[in-house]
Design a protein around this motif. Structure first.
Motif, PDB file in Angstrom:
ATOM      1  N   LYS A  89      58.695 106.011 -31.887  1.00 25.82           N
ATOM      2  CA  LYS A  89      58.249 107.165 -32.670  1.00 25.82           C
ATOM      3  C   LYS A  89      57.320 106.694 -33.767  1.00 25.82           C
ATOM      4  O   LYS A  89      57.621 105.701 -34.414  1.00 25.82           O
ATOM      5  CB  LYS A  89      59.444 107.894 -33.277  1.00 25.82           C
ATOM      6  CG  LYS A  89      60.280 108.570 -32.222  1.00 25.82           C
ATOM      7  CD  LYS A  89      61.353 109.408 -32.856  1.00 25.82           C
ATOM      8  CE  LYS A  89      62.189 110.064 -31.762  1.00 25.82           C
ATOM      9  NZ  LYS A  89      63.247 110.850 -32.306  1.00 25.82           N
ATOM     10  N   PRO A  90      56.226 107.344 -34.010  1.00 31.41           N
ATOM     11  CA  PRO A  90      55.707 108.518 -33.319  1.00 31.41           C
ATOM     12  C   PRO A  90      55.101 108.135 -31.981  1.00 31.41           C
ATOM     13  O   PRO A  90      54.711 106.989 -31.761  1.00 31.41           O
ATOM     14  CB  PRO A  90      54.642 109.062 -34.265  1.00 31.41           C
ATOM     15  CG  PRO A  90      54.192 107.879 -35.047  1.00 31.41           C
ATOM     16  CD  PRO A  90      55.383 106.964 -35.155  1.00 31.41           C
ATOM     17  N   MET A  91      54.990 109.111 -31.098  1.00 32.41           N
ATOM     18  CA  MET A  91      54.451 108.883 -29.763  1.00 32.41           C
ATOM     19  C   MET A  91      52.957 109.160 -29.698  1.00 32.41           C
ATOM     20  O   MET A  91      52.319 108.890 -28.692  1.00 32.41           O
ATOM     21  CB  MET A  91      55.178 109.765 -28.742  1.00 32.41           C
ATOM     22  CG  MET A  91      56.622 109.353 -28.556  1.00 32.41           C
ATOM     23  SD  MET A  91      57.563 110.430 -27.473  1.00 32.41           S
ATOM     24  CE  MET A  91      56.529 110.580 -26.066  1.00 32.41           C
ATOM     25  N   ILE A  92      52.390 109.710 -30.787  1.00 38.10           N
ATOM     26  CA  ILE A  92      50.958 110.021 -30.832  1.00 38.10           C
ATOM     27  C   ILE A  92      50.384 109.464 -32.128  1.00 38.10           C
ATOM     28  O   ILE A  92      50.976 109.612 -33.192  1.00 38.10           O
ATOM     29  CB  ILE A  92      50.722 111.544 -30.763  1.00 38.10           C
ATOM     30  CG1 ILE A  92      51.231 112.086 -29.439  1.00 38.10           C
ATOM     31  CG2 ILE A  92      49.253 111.874 -30.948  1.00 38.10           C
ATOM     32  CD1 ILE A  92      51.167 113.590 -29.323  1.00 38.10           C
ATOM     33  N   CYS A  93      49.220 108.850 -32.013  1.00 33.96           N
ATOM     34  CA  CYS A  93      48.513 108.337 -33.180  1.00 33.96           C
ATOM     35  C   CYS A  93      47.182 109.076 -33.277  1.00 33.96           C
ATOM     36  O   CYS A  93      46.437 109.143 -32.306  1.00 33.96           O
ATOM     37  CB  CYS A  93      48.283 106.838 -33.026  1.00 33.96           C
ATOM     38  SG  CYS A  93      47.540 106.104 -34.487  1.00 33.96           S
ATOM     39  N   MET A  94      46.905 109.638 -34.431  1.00 28.57           N
ATOM     40  CA  MET A  94      45.677 110.414 -34.630  1.00 28.57           C
ATOM     41  C   MET A  94      44.628 109.568 -35.340  1.00 28.57           C
ATOM     42  O   MET A  94      44.921 108.907 -36.338  1.00 28.57           O
ATOM     43  CB  MET A  94      45.958 111.665 -35.464  1.00 28.57           C
ATOM     44  CG  MET A  94      46.820 112.684 -34.760  1.00 28.57           C
ATOM     45  SD  MET A  94      46.082 113.376 -33.280  1.00 28.57           S
ATOM     46  CE  MET A  94      44.685 114.246 -33.946  1.00 28.57           C
ATOM     47  N   VAL A  95      43.402 109.602 -34.796  1.00 32.27           N
ATOM     48  CA  VAL A  95      42.249 108.960 -35.427  1.00 32.27           C
ATOM     49  C   VAL A  95      41.175 110.020 -35.615  1.00 32.27           C
ATOM     50  O   VAL A  95      41.228 111.092 -35.015  1.00 32.27           O
ATOM     51  CB  VAL A  95      41.710 107.785 -34.576  1.00 32.27           C
ATOM     52  CG1 VAL A  95      42.701 106.648 -34.537  1.00 32.27           C
ATOM     53  CG2 VAL A  95      41.346 108.226 -33.183  1.00 32.27           C
ATOM     54  N   LYS A  96      40.185 109.705 -36.446  1.00 30.97           N
ATOM     55  CA  LYS A  96      39.134 110.678 -36.715  1.00 30.97           C
ATOM     56  C   LYS A  96      38.246 110.893 -35.490  1.00 30.97           C
ATOM     57  O   LYS A  96      37.936 112.015 -35.129  1.00 30.97           O
ATOM     58  CB  LYS A  96      38.300 110.234 -37.914  1.00 30.97           C
ATOM     59  CG  LYS A  96      37.293 111.252 -38.366  1.00 30.97           C
ATOM     60  CD  LYS A  96      36.606 110.822 -39.642  1.00 30.97           C
ATOM     61  CE  LYS A  96      35.611 111.884 -40.069  1.00 30.97           C
ATOM     62  NZ  LYS A  96      34.929 111.516 -41.311  1.00 30.97           N
ATOM     63  N   SER A  97      37.830 109.798 -34.860  1.00 35.05           N
ATOM     64  CA  SER A  97      36.989 109.925 -33.660  1.00 35.05           C
ATOM     65  C   SER A  97      37.378 108.849 -32.654  1.00 35.05           C
ATOM     66  O   SER A  97      37.954 107.819 -33.004  1.00 35.05           O
ATOM     67  CB  SER A  97      35.512 109.819 -34.015  1.00 35.05           C
ATOM     68  OG  SER A  97      35.235 108.558 -34.571  1.00 35.05           O
ATOM     69  N   ILE A  98      37.020 109.084 -31.407  1.00 35.10           N
ATOM     70  CA  ILE A  98      37.358 108.165 -30.325  1.00 35.10           C
ATOM     71  C   ILE A  98      36.702 106.811 -30.571  1.00 35.10           C
ATOM     72  O   ILE A  98      35.547 106.739 -30.958  1.00 35.10           O
ATOM     73  CB  ILE A  98      36.908 108.745 -28.974  1.00 35.10           C
ATOM     74  CG1 ILE A  98      37.715 109.994 -28.671  1.00 35.10           C
ATOM     75  CG2 ILE A  98      37.075 107.727 -27.852  1.00 35.10           C
ATOM     76  CD1 ILE A  98      37.254 110.735 -27.441  1.00 35.10           C
ATOM     77  N   GLY A  99      37.448 105.737 -30.352  1.00 32.81           N
ATOM     78  CA  GLY A  99      36.936 104.392 -30.548  1.00 32.81           C
ATOM     79  C   GLY A  99      37.425 103.740 -31.828  1.00 32.81           C
ATOM     80  O   GLY A  99      37.322 102.528 -31.967  1.00 32.81           O
ATOM     81  N   GLN A 100      37.933 104.543 -32.759  1.00 33.58           N
ATOM     82  CA  GLN A 100      38.460 103.975 -33.995  1.00 33.58           C
ATOM     83  C   GLN A 100      39.832 103.351 -33.731  1.00 33.58           C
ATOM     84  O   GLN A 100      40.564 103.770 -32.842  1.00 33.58           O
ATOM     85  CB  GLN A 100      38.604 105.040 -35.066  1.00 33.58           C
ATOM     86  CG  GLN A 100      37.298 105.504 -35.639  1.00 33.58           C
ATOM     87  CD  GLN A 100      37.511 106.480 -36.783  1.00 33.58           C
ATOM     88  OE1 GLN A 100      38.447 107.267 -36.777  1.00 33.58           O
ATOM     89  NE2 GLN A 100      36.619 106.438 -37.758  1.00 33.58           N
ATOM     90  N   ILE A 101      40.172 102.357 -34.532  1.00 38.77           N
ATOM     91  CA  ILE A 101      41.461 101.690 -34.407  1.00 38.77           C
ATOM     92  C   ILE A 101      42.505 102.465 -35.203  1.00 38.77           C
ATOM     93  O   ILE A 101      42.287 102.823 -36.356  1.00 38.77           O
ATOM     94  CB  ILE A 101      41.376 100.239 -34.904  1.00 38.77           C
ATOM     95  CG1 ILE A 101      40.434  99.437 -34.005  1.00 38.77           C
ATOM     96  CG2 ILE A 101      42.751  99.599 -34.933  1.00 38.77           C
ATOM     97  CD1 ILE A 101      40.188  98.033 -34.458  1.00 38.77           C
ATOM     98  N   CYS A 102      43.620 102.718 -34.563  1.00 39.22           N
ATOM     99  CA  CYS A 102      44.722 103.423 -35.199  1.00 39.22           C
ATOM    100  C   CYS A 102      45.743 102.396 -35.671  1.00 39.22           C
ATOM    101  O   CYS A 102      46.252 101.608 -34.871  1.00 39.22           O
ATOM    102  CB  CYS A 102      45.363 104.381 -34.194  1.00 39.22           C
ATOM    103  SG  CYS A 102      46.781 105.232 -34.867  1.00 39.22           S
ATOM    104  N   GLU A 103      46.015 102.397 -36.946  1.00 42.00           N
ATOM    105  CA  GLU A 103      47.034 101.504 -37.507  1.00 42.00           C
ATOM    106  C   GLU A 103      48.165 102.360 -38.032  1.00 42.00           C
ATOM    107  O   GLU A 103      47.946 103.300 -38.796  1.00 42.00           O
ATOM    108  CB  GLU A 103      46.436 100.650 -38.613  1.00 42.00           C
ATOM    109  CG  GLU A 103      45.386  99.686 -38.103  1.00 42.00           C
ATOM    110  CD  GLU A 103      44.844  98.776 -39.184  1.00 42.00           C
ATOM    111  OE1 GLU A 103      45.387  98.769 -40.308  1.00 42.00           O
ATOM    112  OE2 GLU A 103      43.868  98.066 -38.885  1.00 42.00           O
ATOM    113  N   MET A 104      49.389 102.039 -37.597  1.00 41.75           N
ATOM    114  CA  MET A 104      50.546 102.821 -38.018  1.00 41.75           C
ATOM    115  C   MET A 104      51.808 101.985 -37.905  1.00 41.75           C
ATOM    116  O   MET A 104      51.826 100.914 -37.306  1.00 41.75           O
ATOM    117  CB  MET A 104      50.670 104.083 -37.173  1.00 41.75           C
ATOM    118  CG  MET A 104      51.007 103.854 -35.736  1.00 41.75           C
ATOM    119  SD  MET A 104      51.205 105.437 -34.902  1.00 41.75           S
ATOM    120  CE  MET A 104      51.636 104.897 -33.273  1.00 41.75           C
TER     121      MET A 104
END
Length: 133
Positions: A36-51
């Motif tokens: 959890k969480p099962m979804i990571c939100m980024v501003k635009s496609i290609g950005q790295i999501c850190e969580m």
């Protein structure tokens, strides 16, 4: 009336075959993994999501297991039946997290998706492709 009997027989055979195949599909996969969480939100496609993700898993018997992010080993536990952990991760795309035993057999897995707030795929065009002028 005779037409329904072969159909009913075929459906019942398929149901029995499905039930028995599930029993023998993975007898040692008595493991559960929650990420959890099962979804990571980024501003635009290609950005790295850190969580930070919360991991919780359990198996029916105590064993040596490791958590993998795709092929990268993240954390291991020895002679353990259940555990909880929090880990910092970085994702560029959808990623599968899996729990593997000492023989590198996958006990269970879960996918974490990366979603973009601004998707290029569905962006509305501001002008048409052709014009009379």
């Amino acid at each position: 009336m005779n037409f329904k009997w072969p159909y009913a027989l075929m459906v019942s055979v398929c149901l029995v075959a499905t039930k028995t195949s599930n029993v023998y599909a993975a007898p040692n996969s008595k493991a559960e993994l929650k990420v959890k969480p099962m979804i990571c939100m980024v501003k635009s496609i290609g950005q790295i999501c850190e969580m930070t993700i919360a991991i919780q898993w359990q198996t029916t018997t105590a064993q040596d297991v490791c958590l993998y992010q795709d092929t990268q080993q993240l954390k291991c536990w020895q002679d353990t039946q259940q555990a909880k952990a929090k880990l910092n991760i970085s994702l560029e795309q959808d990623m599968t997290f899996s729990l593997k035993n000492a023989r590198m057999e996958t006990l269970t897995s879960q996918k974490v998706k990366v979603n973009a707030a601004l998707s290029r795929k569905y962006r509305r065009k501001l002008k048409s492709d052709w014009s009379f002028f």
